[in-house]
Enzyme design. Structure first.
Site, PDB file in Angstrom:
ATOM      1  N   CYS A 206      32.068  34.217  33.605  1.00 23.12           N
ATOM      2  CA  CYS A 206      33.399  34.134  34.197  1.00 23.12           C
ATOM      3  C   CYS A 206      33.274  34.502  35.668  1.00 23.12           C
ATOM      4  CB  CYS A 206      34.337  35.101  33.480  1.00 23.12           C
ATOM      5  SG  CYS A 206      35.863  35.470  34.371  1.00 23.12           S
ATOM      6  N   SER A 427      42.754  38.217  36.800  1.00 28.06           N
ATOM      7  CA  SER A 427      41.772  39.304  36.862  1.00 28.06           C
ATOM      8  C   SER A 427      42.045  40.218  38.050  1.00 28.06           C
ATOM      9  CB  SER A 427      40.351  38.732  36.979  1.00 28.06           C
ATOM     10  OG  SER A 427      39.996  38.014  35.821  1.00 28.06           O
TER      11      SER A 427
END
Length: 537
Positions: A206, A427
């Protein structure tokens, strides 16, 4: 005319058509490393028109218009057909996230983190899932509108359900043939565009995880060329988005491309043996786990890892040269854009010293080279990728406007018309990153810099989780009151079409099809007398 003459004539006709297609303004910034003849020779005799091509053209017009006007199309990662129909009312594109697919829709049904270790059919299948829903709800709505008298038709919804889909191709899931097959799948499933990142496939992470390993610039360009070639073979305008993870990368697979050399670190301590040899000897002696980590940490500390130009600057500053800064400036200017071998020759010529710098000694146990990423590194890569893609995205650690501007300015200094994409990532801690008033304007401020397509990768996942948690908690305590207050009543107040879920699902549409094929009457019509949805009229 003989069969072979006719065959050649048809071939030349198709070649001319491809050349004319490539002369369209759509391709004015696109570099192809192959010929029209090569593309046509890879096609079959049956010409197939893909619905996704209409979507690709639509997407290009959206981003072209937005970029020209310093505006933006913004969207988020969609999970399912319910979400895609609701998004269509307000947003003009749809994003399909590999992260979300990895955790919620793997074709093996085995969930996991965003490591791209699911079968490569996973994300194309999700695209197909959503695209089929888009097509269905478009048909359903059109039928309702065309069967409503003109006098009343304005009261019937007229939503553009056919919002172009941009999907996550990760690293391409393998070599160039795998990338071409993946691209073919995406086109067949309805994607208008795909993005591909410059990480190595076996170690893909990721964008907001540590331990990212890059491939050389040339290897990623080959991926972009493969995508364009496959789309050309299929006759589609698929958009290719090049993503670079180099801003935070720490490793690279190879030193083969001179354009990467400036950012590769080496050991500057000649007294140390290569790390890989040291680690192998330690393993053979029975050490493992934390002991091996301690050995590596100690080696890295002693190695004094540096980029080559840093090692040269330190060597000059430690020497007896009269005008050190002038010498440093000379080296930095003369070595700009050079390979490591060329930079070494320049350094030795200016200083008279063979600067010790060993990037092989610093290789990890897996064989990767140490890499020092950053915004300038990402700019270097983006400039190389630009001729082979339609948009560029730099993955970043924070929603940092100054960094976004630095990247945009760096790319546009070389490619002023380059369209940019931006990940408004969940995030990031948005509350900590900026006050609410800046959050509200952030998308538009980025648009002014050329970020004409922006997206929240996982907003679908997070909104689903929040709603499930909120409702489940209340339902466990309040029973049906919770359903009424949290879901049904707000649905009615906000005129959410899923309130009447039978109609939303297409029950009226299917009833009318049944009547069409059964002479106008169907005793088994789903929306006939007795349907409970009449309670909401």
């Amino acid at each position: 005319m003989s069969h072979m003459d006719a065959e050649d004539a048809q071939f030349q006709k198709e070649v001319a058509e491809v050349k004319q297609w490539w002369n369209d303004s759509r391709w004015r910034y696109t570099k192809r490393t192959f010929t029209a003849e090569e593309i046509v020779s890879k096609r079959g005799n049956l010409k197939i028109t893909y619905p996704s091509n209409s979507q690709s053209k639509k997407l290009w017009n959206i981003v072209e218009h937005r970029f020209k006007n310093k505006d933006v199309s913004y969207t988020y990662g969609c999970l399912d057909p319910v979400m895609v129909t609701q998004m269509a009312k307000y947003l003009d594109t749809v994003y399909v996230s590999g992260w979300q697919a990895s955790s919620t829709a793997s074709s093996t049904d085995e969930p996991g983190p965003d490591l791209a270790d699911y079968p490569y059919t996973t994300v194309p299948n999700k695209v197909g899932h959503l695209f089929m829903a888009q097509l269905f709800h478009d048909r359903k709505q059109r039928e309702e509108r065309l069967t409503t008298p003109k006098a009343d038709r304005a009261k019937v919804a007229n939503v553009d359900y056919l919002r172009p889909i941009i999907a996550d191709a990760d690293t391409g899931h393998g070599g160039l043939t795998a990338i071409m097959k993946l691209t073919k799948l995406f086109i067949e499933k309805g994607a208008a565009g795909i993005h591909i990142e410059d990480q190595a496939p076996g170690t893909k992470k990721c964008g907001h995880m540590a331990g990212k390993v890059l491939v050389p610039i040339s290897e990623h360009i080959n991926r972009l060329v493969a995508i364009r070639a496959q789309a050309d073979i299929m006759g589609t305008d698929l958009l290719a988005v090049a993503r670079t993870d180099s801003e935070a990368a720490t490793l690279i697979t190879s030193t083969i491309d001179p354009r990467d050399h400036y950012y590769i670190q080496g050991c500057t301590n000649p007294a140390l043996q290569p790390l890989s040899e040291l680690m192998y000897a330690a393993e053979q002696s029975g050490k493992s786990g934390s002991e091996l980590q301690a050995i590596e940490d100690a080696w890295v500390k002693e190695a004094n890892l540096k980029l080559f130009h840093e090692a040269v600057v330190d060597t000059i500053n430690a020497g007896v040269h009269v005008n050190k800064q002038e010498l440093i400036n000379q080296f930095l200017e003369q070595s700009k854009g050079k390979s490591n071998a060329e930079a070494r020759t320049i350094a030795q010529g200016l200083t008279g010293v063979d600067v010790y710098f060993n990037w092989d000694a610093a290789r990890t146990r897996e064989g990767y080279y140490r890499y020092k990423g950053g915004c300038q590194c990402a700019i270097n890569r983006a400039i190389a990728y630009a001729p082979f893609c339609d948009m560029i995205w730099m993955e970043s650690k924070l929603p940092d406007y100054a960094q976004a501007k630095e990247f945009a300015d760096g790319v546009h200094a070389v490619w002023p018309e380059q369209k940019l994409a931006y990940n408004l990532s969940p995030s990031f801690n948005w509350k900590a990153a900026m006050p609410r008033d800046e959050q509200e304007t952030y998308i538009q401020r980025l648009a002014q810099l050329g970020y004409c397509w922006q997206f929240i990768t996982l907003a679908g996942l997070h909104q689903s989780a929040l709603m499930a948690d909120t409702f489940s908690k209340a339902y466990s305590k309040q029973g049906m009151r919770a359903y009424g207050e949290i879901i049904q009543e707000p649905e009615a107040e906000n005129k959410v079409d899923v309130l009447t879920h039978q109609k939303w699902s297409g029950a009226n549409y299917v009833d009318n099809m049944l009547k069409m094929v059964s002479g106008g009457v169907s005793s088994t019509a789903a929306m006939g007398k007795g349907v409970t949805e009449d309670q909401f009229k």
